[in-house]
Scaffold this motif. Sequence first.
Motif, PDB file in Angstrom:
ATOM      1  N   PHE A 214      -7.060 -10.601   7.361  1.00 26.38           N
ATOM      2  CA  PHE A 214      -8.491 -10.350   7.245  1.00 26.38           C
ATOM      3  C   PHE A 214      -9.258 -11.506   6.614  1.00 26.38           C
ATOM      4  O   PHE A 214     -10.470 -11.529   6.643  1.00 26.38           O
ATOM      5  CB  PHE A 214      -8.790  -9.037   6.492  1.00 26.38           C
ATOM      6  N   ASN A 215      -8.571 -12.471   5.997  1.00 30.12           N
ATOM      7  CA  ASN A 215      -9.353 -13.614   5.512  1.00 30.12           C
ATOM      8  C   ASN A 215      -8.764 -14.964   5.908  1.00 30.12           C
ATOM      9  O   ASN A 215      -9.281 -16.003   5.521  1.00 30.12           O
ATOM     10  CB  ASN A 215      -9.596 -13.550   3.990  1.00 30.12           C
ATOM     11  N   THR A 216      -7.680 -14.932   6.660  1.00 31.35           N
ATOM     12  CA  THR A 216      -7.110 -16.211   7.102  1.00 31.35           C
ATOM     13  C   THR A 216      -7.035 -16.202   8.622  1.00 31.35           C
ATOM     14  O   THR A 216      -6.362 -15.363   9.212  1.00 31.35           O
ATOM     15  CB  THR A 216      -5.706 -16.396   6.506  1.00 31.35           C
ATOM     16  N   ILE A 217      -7.718 -17.128   9.233  1.00 30.18           N
ATOM     17  CA  ILE A 217      -7.747 -17.179  10.693  1.00 30.18           C
ATOM     18  C   ILE A 217      -7.417 -18.590  11.136  1.00 30.18           C
ATOM     19  O   ILE A 217      -8.021 -19.558  10.684  1.00 30.18           O
ATOM     20  CB  ILE A 217      -9.134 -16.774  11.224  1.00 30.18           C
ATOM     21  N   GLY A 218      -6.451 -18.683  12.014  1.00 32.06           N
ATOM     22  CA  GLY A 218      -6.068 -19.996  12.517  1.00 32.06           C
ATOM     23  C   GLY A 218      -5.597 -20.899  11.395  1.00 32.06           C
ATOM     24  O   GLY A 218      -5.823 -22.107  11.411  1.00 32.06           O
ATOM     25  N   GLY A 219      -4.963 -20.323  10.392  1.00 34.48           N
ATOM     26  CA  GLY A 219      -4.440 -21.133   9.305  1.00 34.48           C
ATOM     27  C   GLY A 219      -5.485 -21.525   8.268  1.00 34.48           C
ATOM     28  O   GLY A 219      -5.181 -22.135   7.255  1.00 34.48           O
ATOM     29  N   LYS A 220      -6.739 -21.193   8.535  1.00 33.56           N
ATOM     30  CA  LYS A 220      -7.767 -21.562   7.563  1.00 33.56           C
ATOM     31  C   LYS A 220      -8.091 -20.370   6.665  1.00 33.56           C
ATOM     32  O   LYS A 220      -8.300 -19.263   7.150  1.00 33.56           O
ATOM     33  CB  LYS A 220      -9.039 -22.001   8.299  1.00 33.56           C
ATOM     34  N   HIS A 221      -8.135 -20.631   5.362  1.00 32.50           N
ATOM     35  CA  HIS A 221      -8.449 -19.578   4.405  1.00 32.50           C
ATOM     36  C   HIS A 221      -9.948 -19.534   4.141  1.00 32.50           C
ATOM     37  O   HIS A 221     -10.539 -20.510   3.695  1.00 32.50           O
ATOM     38  CB  HIS A 221      -7.736 -19.840   3.078  1.00 32.50           C
ATOM     39  N   TYR A 222     -10.526 -18.381   4.452  1.00 32.81           N
ATOM     40  CA  TYR A 222     -11.960 -18.244   4.215  1.00 32.81           C
ATOM     41  C   TYR A 222     -12.211 -17.598   2.866  1.00 32.81           C
ATOM     42  O   TYR A 222     -13.027 -16.717   2.721  1.00 32.81           O
ATOM     43  CB  TYR A 222     -12.595 -17.433   5.336  1.00 32.81           C
ATOM     44  N   GLY A 223     -11.513 -18.042   1.862  1.00 31.86           N
ATOM     45  CA  GLY A 223     -11.666 -17.457   0.548  1.00 31.86           C
ATOM     46  C   GLY A 223     -10.293 -17.225  -0.051  1.00 31.86           C
ATOM     47  O   GLY A 223      -9.271 -17.554   0.550  1.00 31.86           O
ATOM     48  N   VAL A 224     -10.253 -16.670  -1.255  1.00 29.31           N
ATOM     49  CA  VAL A 224      -8.970 -16.384  -1.887  1.00 29.31           C
ATOM     50  C   VAL A 224      -8.906 -14.894  -2.186  1.00 29.31           C
ATOM     51  O   VAL A 224      -9.867 -14.296  -2.694  1.00 29.31           O
ATOM     52  CB  VAL A 224      -8.797 -17.236  -3.173  1.00 29.31           C
ATOM     53  N   SER A 225      -7.775 -14.291  -1.819  1.00 30.06           N
ATOM     54  CA  SER A 225      -7.610 -12.866  -2.110  1.00 30.06           C
ATOM     55  C   SER A 225      -7.698 -12.644  -3.599  1.00 30.06           C
ATOM     56  O   SER A 225      -7.356 -13.511  -4.394  1.00 30.06           O
ATOM     57  CB  SER A 225      -6.252 -12.381  -1.611  1.00 30.06           C
ATOM     58  N   PHE A 226      -8.102 -11.475  -3.974  1.00 34.19           N
ATOM     59  CA  PHE A 226      -8.337 -11.239  -5.393  1.00 34.19           C
ATOM     60  C   PHE A 226      -7.476 -10.089  -5.905  1.00 34.19           C
ATOM     61  O   PHE A 226      -6.415 -10.292  -6.491  1.00 34.19           O
ATOM     62  CB  PHE A 226      -9.828 -10.989  -5.601  1.00 34.19           C
ATOM     63  N   GLU A 227      -7.965  -8.877  -5.711  1.00 32.91           N
ATOM     64  CA  GLU A 227      -7.184  -7.708  -6.115  1.00 32.91           C
ATOM     65  C   GLU A 227      -7.347  -6.663  -5.030  1.00 32.91           C
ATOM     66  O   GLU A 227      -8.132  -6.821  -4.106  1.00 32.91           O
ATOM     67  CB  GLU A 227      -7.645  -7.181  -7.485  1.00 32.91           C
ATOM     68  N   PHE A 228      -6.566  -5.605  -5.155  1.00 30.23           N
ATOM     69  CA  PHE A 228      -6.641  -4.608  -4.097  1.00 30.23           C
ATOM     70  C   PHE A 228      -6.307  -3.237  -4.637  1.00 30.23           C
ATOM     71  O   PHE A 228      -5.822  -3.094  -5.765  1.00 30.23           O
ATOM     72  CB  PHE A 228      -5.685  -4.965  -2.957  1.00 30.23           C
ATOM     73  N   GLY A 229      -6.572  -2.234  -3.830  1.00 32.35           N
ATOM     74  CA  GLY A 229      -6.226  -0.876  -4.244  1.00 32.35           C
ATOM     75  C   GLY A 229      -6.172   0.037  -3.046  1.00 32.35           C
ATOM     76  O   GLY A 229      -6.714  -0.275  -1.986  1.00 32.35           O
ATOM     77  N   PRO A 230      -5.517   1.187  -3.198  1.00 35.37           N
ATOM     78  CA  PRO A 230      -5.467   2.158  -2.107  1.00 35.37           C
ATOM     79  C   PRO A 230      -6.586   3.173  -2.273  1.00 35.37           C
ATOM     80  O   PRO A 230      -7.093   3.389  -3.377  1.00 35.37           O
ATOM     81  CB  PRO A 230      -4.107   2.837  -2.318  1.00 35.37           C
ATOM     82  N   ASN A 231      -6.969   3.783  -1.185  1.00 34.59           N
ATOM     83  CA  ASN A 231      -7.836   4.946  -1.263  1.00 34.59           C
ATOM     84  C   ASN A 231      -6.918   6.143  -1.491  1.00 34.59           C
ATOM     85  O   ASN A 231      -6.048   6.424  -0.677  1.00 34.59           O
ATOM     86  CB  ASN A 231      -8.631   5.108   0.034  1.00 34.59           C
ATOM     87  N   VAL A 232      -7.115   6.806  -2.615  1.00 39.03           N
ATOM     88  CA  VAL A 232      -6.170   7.853  -3.002  1.00 39.03           C
ATOM     89  C   VAL A 232      -6.771   9.235  -2.781  1.00 39.03           C
ATOM     90  O   VAL A 232      -7.969   9.384  -2.533  1.00 39.03           O
ATOM     91  CB  VAL A 232      -5.782   7.717  -4.496  1.00 39.03           C
ATOM     92  N   LEU A 233      -5.907  10.232  -2.889  1.00 41.24           N
ATOM     93  CA  LEU A 233      -6.367  11.613  -2.838  1.00 41.24           C
ATOM     94  C   LEU A 233      -6.531  12.066  -4.282  1.00 41.24           C
ATOM     95  O   LEU A 233      -5.570  12.117  -5.050  1.00 41.24           O
ATOM     96  CB  LEU A 233      -5.333  12.485  -2.111  1.00 41.24           C
ATOM     97  N   LEU A 234      -7.731  12.348  -4.660  1.00 41.37           N
ATOM     98  CA  LEU A 234      -8.042  12.777  -6.024  1.00 41.37           C
ATOM     99  C   LEU A 234      -8.123  14.300  -6.032  1.00 41.37           C
ATOM    100  O   LEU A 234      -8.764  14.894  -5.177  1.00 41.37           O
ATOM    101  CB  LEU A 234      -9.368  12.169  -6.455  1.00 41.37           C
ATOM    102  N   TYR A 235      -7.449  14.929  -6.982  1.00 43.70           N
ATOM    103  CA  TYR A 235      -7.476  16.390  -6.969  1.00 43.70           C
ATOM    104  C   TYR A 235      -7.540  16.929  -8.380  1.00 43.70           C
ATOM    105  O   TYR A 235      -7.113  16.288  -9.345  1.00 43.70           O
ATOM    106  CB  TYR A 235      -6.235  16.940  -6.246  1.00 43.70           C
ATOM    107  N   SER A 236      -8.063  18.134  -8.482  1.00 39.82           N
ATOM    108  CA  SER A 236      -8.163  18.795  -9.775  1.00 39.82           C
ATOM    109  C   SER A 236      -6.827  19.467 -10.088  1.00 39.82           C
ATOM    110  O   SER A 236      -6.305  20.239  -9.279  1.00 39.82           O
ATOM    111  CB  SER A 236      -9.269  19.848  -9.732  1.00 39.82           C
ATOM    112  N   THR A 237      -6.261  19.167 -11.250  1.00 41.27           N
ATOM    113  CA  THR A 237      -4.957  19.742 -11.578  1.00 41.27           C
ATOM    114  C   THR A 237      -5.068  21.221 -11.933  1.00 41.27           C
ATOM    115  O   THR A 237      -4.072  21.922 -12.025  1.00 41.27           O
ATOM    116  CB  THR A 237      -4.300  18.988 -12.741  1.00 41.27           C
ATOM    117  N   LYS A 238      -6.306  21.676 -12.081  1.00 42.05           N
ATOM    118  CA  LYS A 238      -6.460  23.119 -12.320  1.00 42.05           C
ATOM    119  C   LYS A 238      -6.258  23.888 -11.024  1.00 42.05           C
ATOM    120  O   LYS A 238      -5.732  24.994 -11.000  1.00 42.05           O
ATOM    121  CB  LYS A 238      -7.867  23.397 -12.873  1.00 42.05           C
ATOM    122  N   THR A 239      -6.727  23.307  -9.932  1.00 42.23           N
ATOM    123  CA  THR A 239      -6.630  23.992  -8.648  1.00 42.23           C
ATOM    124  C   THR A 239      -5.268  23.765  -8.002  1.00 42.23           C
ATOM    125  O   THR A 239      -4.718  24.650  -7.368  1.00 42.23           O
ATOM    126  CB  THR A 239      -7.722  23.490  -7.690  1.00 42.23           C
TER     127      THR A 239
END
Lengths: 412, 302, 290
Positions: free
Chosen positions: A162-187
């Motif tokens: 997603f940021n490197t095309i044809g060997g060229k870096h269009y920036g530097v990766s930084f940090e990342f995270g997943p989209n998680v399932l958030l739930y109430s522990t009461k339910t």
Amino acid sequence: MTALRTKGTGERMKPRNVSRAAGALIAVAATALVVVSIIPAAASAGRANGGLTPPEAGAPVATSVGKGEGKLNLIAWEGYAQPQWVKPFTAATGCKVNTKYAGSSSEMVSLMANGGGGQYDLVSASGDADLRLIYAGDVRPVNISLIPSWKNFQSFLQSPSFNTIGGKHYGVSFEFGPNVLLYSTKTFKTAPTSWSVLYNKKYSGQITVPDNPIQIADAALYLSKTDPKLGISDPYELTQPQFNATVALLKQEHPLVKKYWDLASQEISLFQSGTTVVGAAWPYQTNTLVADKVAVAETIPSEGATGWADTWMLATKAPDPNCAYKWMQWMTTPQIQAEDAISFGETPGNKLACPIMDKLQKGSCEAYHANEPSSYFQSIKFWKTPLATCDNGKNDCVPFQDWVTAWTSIIG
Amino acid sequence: MSTTAIREDRSGKGMARVSAALWRRAWLRATLTLTPPLAWFLVIYIASLLLMLVTAFWTVNPFTNVLEHSWTLANFNQLFSSPYPTIILRTVEMAAIVTVTDAVIALPFAYYMARVASPRARRLLFTAVLLPLWASYLARVYAWIVILQKGGTLSWTTSKLGLGAVNIGYTNTAMWVVFSYIWLPFMIVPLYGALERIPDSLLEASGDLGARAWRTFRTVVLPLALPGIIAGSIFTFSLTLGDFITPLLVGGASAQFIGNVIYSNIGTANNLPFAATLALVPIAIMVIYLLGARALGAFESL
Amino acid sequence: MEGRATRIGLRIWVVAVLLFLFVPIAIIFLYAFNSSNVQAWPIQGLSTKWLTVAWKDPQVHAALWLSVRAGLFATAVAMALGSAAAFGVHRFRFFGREGVSLLLVLPLALPGIITGIALNSAFQYVGVNLSLLTIVIGHATFCIVVVYNNVLARLRRVSGSLYEASADLGAHGFFTFRTITLPTLSTAIISGALLAFALSFDEVIVTTFTAGAQNTLPLWIFGAIRLGQQLPEVNVVVGFVLLLTVIPVAIAARLTGGGGVTRASVAPPRRERGAAVDVPASAEFEPAGL
């Protein structure tokens, strides 16, 4: 504006008739208007059209980082420019940081129009914005060898598609995270094992998901496991029938959703008040809620998860390229990576950040998956811009513009 | 100003000459006075509006985001297909309901302020009405989330009063309450102005002719207050029509308003042509509204 | 005139409306002392730490200062152009005169997002970088009508005999302007300016599209709301601004209409003609001596 009535002289000013003046004024104004309205035909935001090669692929890259220009203008997610690491940065480099916060990738793309408008230097774009920026010519390649910490990055973050095309870096990766399932522990006494809870009538009116067209990919990911005959392999590359099936699922979900959240703080509010009991979230929300003693937890269900990987990208018309490089160098060092990871609730790209994280906050390295093996990373389907050209060489995938239109009709 | 002071004024023959020259040439005075503001408006505002609206007839290349200057009506086709008509209707409905609500809330308040309150009370009330406008719009809407959410202030209060929990957070009702709250001062001020201008003699005459208070109110006060209501309604209607922040913060799952869709087309899709097409709807509505309001005399009360 | 029951009913209504107007303000002040980041009800704990955080935050200082500067510049432009337009419309008859009011009110009557997008595209097309200048241009455009309305209303109410008398006594145009017209209009211009400043200070939608890398106060607030980690700080700043503006607002109220110079003492001609449509404006402060 009724005409002024006069009752006796001197009571009211009689307005003077000045048709000649009006004539002159109107003529000038009309000409100006006509001229201005016709000229657009001649000029536009015109740039070379994208085609399959990024317009800025041939742009020269810096060979060394010179003296700082004294200022740096960023477009960033909230929390990416905290005083905690900005102040030492300014002290060390003399670059004073101005940050424009953006609430979504698309806003970032919009702000970066015209190469950053000659105003912005860097943007912390997530994967779904990167390709659009690259192909619009709004960002240009960086010289990755000028960023020493890059060697210590997780291998898959060094040159991601997603940021490197044809060997060229269009920036530097930084940090990342997943989209998680958030739930109430009461339910939920035990963690839900499937994304199906989001589509379950049992929780009608207590569900929340992000208001972002890229959510379609999450539904597609779910369908790829639960309805294999659709043949979805990449949730961002959907043929029309696959796309239609996904949209149908989301439309079924609509009556069950209490609110499509736009801002992280909204989801925090929803869970804290008990309005919703389950939803799609970033780890950031979980951390904030848990820190506030709200009974929630997060999990990644069996179908897997989408995610976002942020890249600091260099604007084509960046006015302060040296300060920009200094920022990229700074933000990729292990110490800052650790600080940001804990502050924002995401995973650092620099492998050396883990021990520092545990020193700053015990257990944080594991909490934010900074010590997970590569296989965990491979299981996340990171955001990328849906294009008509699928990676398999065909041209029949649904492009992002259609995702946006469909999303509008999904949330009604 | 004493007459001697005028005769002793030494600002000079030069000024007097210029002044006389201008006096004789009314057209020059008019041009000098009117050109700066009108030029500002035409060149900066109207021209940029037209520039944007022209793009409604163009398209944008979905791959490169470059505007394509090919004249087409495709955007309008899209505008008339689902879900946009629903969204437009929803927005107009909310704008109308909010306007009526604010008029109803403001009328007794403005009447009290204009005709019953003492001068000191009037000043205090006026200050009290203007003051909330200085507490950021965003912060006030955000405060309403706390009030209306499940277990929030409203629910807590009604529970304590034995009326049971009330949960209207993230619903259309919530939006209605917040919109009415935010625009209320904009309705009160012109309405107050209109009511305050009604001379006592008219009301006394009405009484003398045998009308009771309610009849006087209905047949004398209300018609004279109407321009004020219409002036206020210009604001409540148009502000609701274009707002995207309140639906975003306070609305539920089906809370897309015209403003939200315009915003997402600009922000998300970089689709300026379609955003411009959408923008034509509130523009058309408001221009018609303004023409009607002007005919009803509301511009005097703005 | 009104019966006692009506008066009591009205009083109750007024109190209810005041409560309606100020309960959210009270919430803002209360949550400025929230010890936690999350705005839960009932409030979880009180703390004054956010006061120091807000006081020391350089982003808040920068945003406040930018808002003040943008407001001042926009108000200055609005005062100049709004008054000029009001003069022109009042003194001269010309083709399109009826349309001027309609034209000037458009930026306020049309949704802000439309103005914002239009200006943004225009700036991009012309190649002007977004900066304080573009913010001021955006704000001034919708502030002009506010000053225009106030000044026009005042012009219509002031008798023309003053100017004729001044000319009869030998004063030339500029002198009359300086010594007669301006003082008469001063309070109208000032109250228009105060309202214009208020509009500019709290404006967020147009500013989103016309601001570059800078934050005005509303933009900073919007950013803070997005993050959700600084909400009490937002409340502190908003509360602080509110307290600061109580006095100017009270002054503005006095100048505009709470002035008390209304039914009891004002000159008959305005009244006897009834609520004639050619005599607009709520009771304004009459210049001394009339």
